[in-house]
Every structure is written in structure tokens, then in C-alpha cells.
Design a protein around this motif. Sequence first.
Motif, mmCIF file in Angstrom:
data_model
loop_
_atom_site.group_PDB
_atom_site.id
_atom_site.type_symbol
_atom_site.label_atom_id
_atom_site.label_comp_id
_atom_site.label_asym_id
_atom_site.label_seq_id
_atom_site.Cartn_x
_atom_site.Cartn_y
_atom_site.Cartn_z
ATOM 1 N N HIS A 283 -0.521 -44.855 -28.881
ATOM 2 C CA HIS A 283 -1.487 -45.375 -28.521
ATOM 3 C C HIS A 283 -2.539 -44.957 -30.032
ATOM 4 O O HIS A 283 -3.363 -45.367 -29.571
ATOM 5 C CB HIS A 283 -2.511 -44.499 -27.518
ATOM 6 C CG HIS A 283 -2.334 -43.028 -27.966
ATOM 7 N ND1 HIS A 283 -0.265 -42.215 -28.293
ATOM 8 C CD2 HIS A 283 -2.718 -41.869 -27.928
ATOM 9 C CE1 HIS A 283 -1.376 -40.914 -27.909
ATOM 10 N NE2 HIS A 283 -2.471 -41.175 -27.906
ATOM 11 N N PHE B 84 -0.308 -47.187 -19.124
ATOM 12 C CA PHE B 84 -1.082 -47.370 -19.515
ATOM 13 C C PHE B 84 -1.469 -47.792 -18.465
ATOM 14 O O PHE B 84 -1.628 -48.925 -17.787
ATOM 15 C CB PHE B 84 -1.084 -48.554 -20.293
ATOM 16 C CG PHE B 84 -0.158 -47.916 -21.635
ATOM 17 C CD1 PHE B 84 -0.840 -47.411 -22.627
ATOM 18 C CD2 PHE B 84 1.196 -48.098 -22.141
ATOM 19 C CE1 PHE B 84 -0.584 -46.955 -23.850
ATOM 20 C CE2 PHE B 84 1.800 -47.560 -23.146
ATOM 21 C CZ PHE B 84 1.208 -47.457 -24.252
ATOM 22 N N GLN C 276 -6.572 -48.678 -21.119
ATOM 23 C CA GLN C 276 -6.027 -48.492 -22.372
ATOM 24 C C GLN C 276 -5.558 -50.100 -23.092
ATOM 25 O O GLN C 276 -6.320 -50.449 -23.684
ATOM 26 C CB GLN C 276 -4.438 -47.845 -21.762
ATOM 27 C CG GLN C 276 -4.467 -46.033 -22.476
ATOM 28 C CD GLN C 276 -4.661 -45.648 -21.257
ATOM 29 O OE1 GLN C 276 -4.711 -46.553 -20.362
ATOM 30 N NE2 GLN C 276 -5.537 -44.559 -21.463
ATOM 31 N N PHE D 5 -5.288 -40.687 -21.615
ATOM 32 C CA PHE D 5 -4.119 -41.097 -21.436
ATOM 33 C C PHE D 5 -3.427 -39.840 -21.976
ATOM 34 O O PHE D 5 -3.293 -39.767 -23.158
ATOM 35 C CB PHE D 5 -4.249 -42.070 -22.401
ATOM 36 C CG PHE D 5 -2.713 -42.365 -23.240
ATOM 37 C CD1 PHE D 5 -1.757 -42.162 -24.200
ATOM 38 C CD2 PHE D 5 -1.932 -43.499 -22.749
ATOM 39 C CE1 PHE D 5 -0.244 -42.003 -24.329
ATOM 40 C CE2 PHE D 5 -0.472 -43.508 -22.500
ATOM 41 C CZ PHE D 5 0.386 -42.898 -23.976
#
Length: 749
Positions: free
Chosen positions: A404, A427, A431, A745
Motif C-alpha cells: 500500500h 483491500f 483502496q 488499511f
Amino acid sequence: MHAELELGLERRIGKRSAAVIEKHLGITTVGGLLNYFPRRYLNRGELTPISEVPLDEDVTLIARVVSSTTRQMRARRGSITDVVISDDAGTGPGPRGGALPGTLKISFFNAYRARAELQPGRRALFSGKVTRYAGSLGLTNPDFQLLDEDPDTPGMDPEQLAAMPIPIYPATAKLTSWSIQKVVSTLLDTAEFEDIDDPLPAGIAAREKFLPVADAYRLIHAPQTPADWQRARDRFRYQEALVLQSALARRRAQLAAEEATARRPVADGLLPAFDRQLPFTLTAGQAAVGKTLAGELAQDSPMNRLLQGEVGSGKTIVALRAMLQVVDAGGQAALLAPTEVLAAQHYESIRRTLGPLSRDGLLGGLGPDAVQVTLLTGSLPTAARRQAMLDAASGTAGIVIGTHALLSENVTFYDLGLIVVDEQHRFGVEQRDALRAKASRPPHLLVMTATPIPRTVAMTVFGDLETSVLDELPAGRAPISTHVVGLAEHPAWASRIWSRAREEIDAGHQVYVVCPKIGTDDDGDFSPGEAEPSAADLEGENGARELASVTGVVDHLRDEPALSGVPVAPLHGRQDPVLKSETMASFTANQTKLLVSTTVIEVGVDVHNATLMVILDADRFGISQLHQLRGRVGRGGLPGTCLLVTTLEPGHPSRRRLDAVAATTDGFELSQEDLKLRREGDILGASQSGGRSTLRLLRVLEHEDVIARARQDAQAIIGADPDLGCHAGLAAAIDDYLNPEKEAFLERG
């Protein structure tokens, strides 16, 4: 309309109550509390069958007090009050270590109120966590409320009162269901229901004969009869399905209307060269999915596709061929992986697979006819990271692989044409959107998952994506046999595990050992101070079980006679990235024979010589995790074995998961089982890592018909009114529904 639902709670229930609700439930608005629906309903006139009470779970039940005795504690000051409660189901000694069937023992510490109020014959609601102690089921220090004090319902005859359901809310250790019910009851008296717009279009509400929204709120929280809450719940369940499906339909329509850059195949490009040098033939499934992707990449509207494939079904080759088509057409491709270990693995394996087509990489690349593959992760040394960012921004790098870290603001691309997301369940939609924003025009998107997703879930969670499935394994994949190793009933098997590992190593193979935690100082999945001590803990008669840790197991195995002389190494997420890479390289090169790891090896790690996996305290992992983990063995044509080791007793609910994994290697079957066994589905991906599901009343497996009907309605609504200009209530409900606090995340391992 919506103003009432968005109003601060203190305006309707007062500052004190609002503060309590915010502190314990995180709810601050009228709508938040109105939509905090009861989990279930108890019948006031019936006692809860104690034989059905689940172990290790928080329960709320109605029971009658049989006896109450108080004694002084042996090991410390103070007293314990033992109360036996019953569901009146039977008498005579039973199988539970001497406890009567239909009874449960409760221990209260220094509890003067319990001693005074819980007299034999009284009926009460009890709320707490069920544990097993000395062969009997019990509760420790539960909350309780006497039922003899009936609710304030003047003019109700005893029969009506007995039939009146008691709503049971998802409670916390500090806030009981009945406390929540009191606050909700105040809100029902003060809320301005006429100011709430109905999210359901009038035509649908009439067709389905649904209650008006105000009546539904009142009856779901304060039903007089079971039929009341059932009608209300049916309405809100459909409303939830329609809001979710309308949000997805709107998103699909918006994506389809965007203009992407078409990436058409090139006759003399990298992709044809790559296909010519492949040492094997693509499976029929890989060829068919490849053709679909090639066609969609050549369109000028963005591809949005989910590729499901079992562990080892060859998804990476399919994705790599799509990336090469984009590079041939002058664009860049980004591959987003959930962990640094996996990103580095993808980087190595893609360069290896490309061979001479990988520039300045392996095997002396061919210069202009090759593609540069670049790795970009958070832990790269500063100079290497700067160079990787420069290569991405200038277009020198055709394929950029990373975690990420690729989402961070300072990473830019020259012409991002395709995003491949590996392991979707890590995700969320957010994202996907953050990466999409990196391209000057909307990029094509391919999402890959090795956790097969039942159709209903795909419809609900990935409704903005089209779906392809790879369901055959390539040649050379051997079957994996999985066994549950129950140490509770077979303690002698503990040492046999390591002699079994030695047999594999002596045969020239390698072994994975997976642990639920890193060191003896971290608590695995347990949060310190979370649970009330049980009577046994306070009197020093038993200890919480110690979970296997990487550091502890490595120390143990270095002294294990069966493994003397075997090179053993630890691997986990807290290690220095350089050490992690060296450890993995040493295992790949067959220098390290036994790798003790956390779940950082869960996906993508590809060591063909590994044939045995031992998962310690396997009951601490979910079904899809166990399925992913075992997919690491049996990859090189050699049969694989996976041992699921547990110290739990055979009847424990968590062992059902292990039995399910041992019974089948069919991922779709397991994903169905997973959803059945899991508590209120946390299936909506990364944004659900906080534990509470976004799905309130919808259960994707049980309500397939509701979801399918709502999907049809949603498509019709969005087709006729894409901006929902004529459906203000529905538009507002979508904004509200899709805006729970977005969880950051989370990286695992």
C-alpha cells in the motif's frame, strides 16, 4: 428529511444518556441508535434452554434461581456467592460433571446485591460469557435483571405480557442489553418520525406490503408480539439490500461511463514473445480468462474485473499477460500486494517468469524489447526508494510492484493503464479508488483473490466488478491431505509431529511451522484485561492456555531430539526487512529446512520443495486463512500434508472449523462453510476490520432471494434515474450507509 436521523442524540435523549451511548457503542446520532437493531428476541414467558447455550460466547438468557450459597474464598479475602439457575428442563444427575441437566452455575465475587436479590424461585435475565469449569458450564459475575419487576405496561393482561418479546441488543461488557433498551425506549417517545423520508420507493413498499418506516422503527424496538418485530425486520432487511445494491449499481454505471485509454494487443510486442517462451501450455481456463481480459483492455471504458482462483490455479500468469498487453500499448501496470514479503515474492517470481524479457534484471535482459520491473515498498533504503519512484513517474518502469506504499500521495505514474490488486479481502473499495486516482484517465482494474467467494457474496461485496473464475489446477499440482491433530484426546501425538517433520526433511523435503503469535510477550488474539477472571483463575486452579509463538517454538525445536542438526529459522512481520528477505531466500534455496513463521507466508510464498505444514493452535485461524496457508505445500508435484494442531476438546465450537478444512480442499465449499460458522458476517473486506459488520440484518447466504430481488429493483431505479434525483430518501440512505468510519488499511503479520 434526513435531518432527524442526523440529529445529535443528546437533543432527543439528554446529555447523560447520549454520553453513555457514545462511550460504549460509538453512536452519536438519532439514526445511529434507531438503526442499532436488536440481535434477537426472548419470549418473556419462556425460560431459555440451557442445553443450547454456546460455550465461550456472550449470552443473555432467562432462567429461574434454584439455589444460592455463599462461601469464603480460600486463596484471598472475600466471598463467592454460588447461584444455580435452571430452565426447568429436568432433574436428576446429568452428563456435565455432576451438574443437573438444564442448570448452570453462576459465581459472583463479593456480590451483595446478587446474594440479596437472587432468591430461589425468582426469574431473571442473565448476561455474561459462558465458560466451562470442573466439567460444568458456568457464568462468572454476569449482569442480571429480575423479571418479576414487569415493564411499565398498564392495562396489559398477564397473558399478553407473557407473550411480549424482550429485545436483546448487541451489548458490551459495560453496557447491558436492557440498559440499551431503556435508552432506545426514550428515543422512540421523542424522535420526530414524520421528518424521516422513506428510502424505499412507494411502488416497492406497496408491492411488498411493507410497514411505513415510522411503524417499522417502533415495532422492531418495542414489539408487542413476535409478528411485530418479524414484519419490521423484513422491511429493514429489504431496505438494507436495496440501499447496498443501489449504491453498487450507481457505482457500476459511473465506472462504465468513464473513458479509459484502450490498450490494444500489439502483434510483435512483449506479450507474443512471452507466450512463445512459456515452458508450459496455459490451461483452458487461463486461456479463456486471458481472452476476456484482452478484449476488455482493448475497450475505451475501464475494465473492472474480479478474478477468483484457487490457491495455485495460475492467476499470476493471467495477470502478468494482461500487464504485458498494457505495456505493449505504451502504458504502465501496478501490482498491489498486501504485505512486503508478498510484494518481494511477486517481484522475484515475475522477473524470473519473464526471463530475458525482464530488462536490467535477470539473465541479461534484451534492452529495448524488455520491460523494467520495479519494486516499491515502505522499507526500501531511501536511495532505492527514490529511484523506484523516479522510474514509476518517468515511465521507465513498465511494471511496478508494491504494498500500500503505492497509495501514498508522493507516488506518481507516467501513464498508469492497469492496476492489479492481489488478495482482495485485504483491500476495500477505498483502496481501489485511491489507486485509481493515480492515473490521468481511469485505469483498467483486475482484482485477484484466492479465497473463493460464493455468488451471493460476490453480488453484495464486489457488485461493482464483473467476475471470472479459474477452477482447474495446472498440471504438476499434487493433492494436499489435511488432518486434525487433537492433543486434548491424544497428548502423545505432540512429539510424533516432530518425528513426522524429521521424516520429510530426511526425504529431502522442507517443512513450515505456523504459529498464531510472534513472541511470548504478545497476547496473540487475546486483549489483556478483557475478560472477567473465572472462579478457577481466582482460586489459582487453572491457567489460560499459552499460545504457540514463533520465538518460543524455535527455542523448543532447537532442543527437540527428533530435529537435532536440522537448520531452523524464524520468520515474522517484526523482523528487519533485510533479514526477512535473507530468511526467505535461505528457505527457497533449501538451506533452511524448517521455517517457523506467522501468517506472513499465507499468500504467494512459493517453495516447491516444501511438503509438510504444521499449524499450531490452528483453532486461532479462520477457515480461509487455513485454506490459504495449506496451499503453500504440494506445489512442486510432491504430495503435501497439513497438520492442524489444537489443544481444544473435541466438542469445542472452534474445532468445527478445523474439521471443515480437513474435510475438503474445495475452496467454494469452504467459503460457504466459513460464512455459516462465522458470527454476524464481517465479509465486507478491509473496512470491517473493526469487527462490527456493516451488514445489519442481511445475511448473504440466507437471504440470496432478497439480495437478488433488490439487485433487480436497484438496476431499474438507477437505469431510469442515475443520479437518484427523484429518490431523495434512497440517495441519503446510500450516503449514510457507505459512510461508516473508514478503517485504515491494516497490514497483517
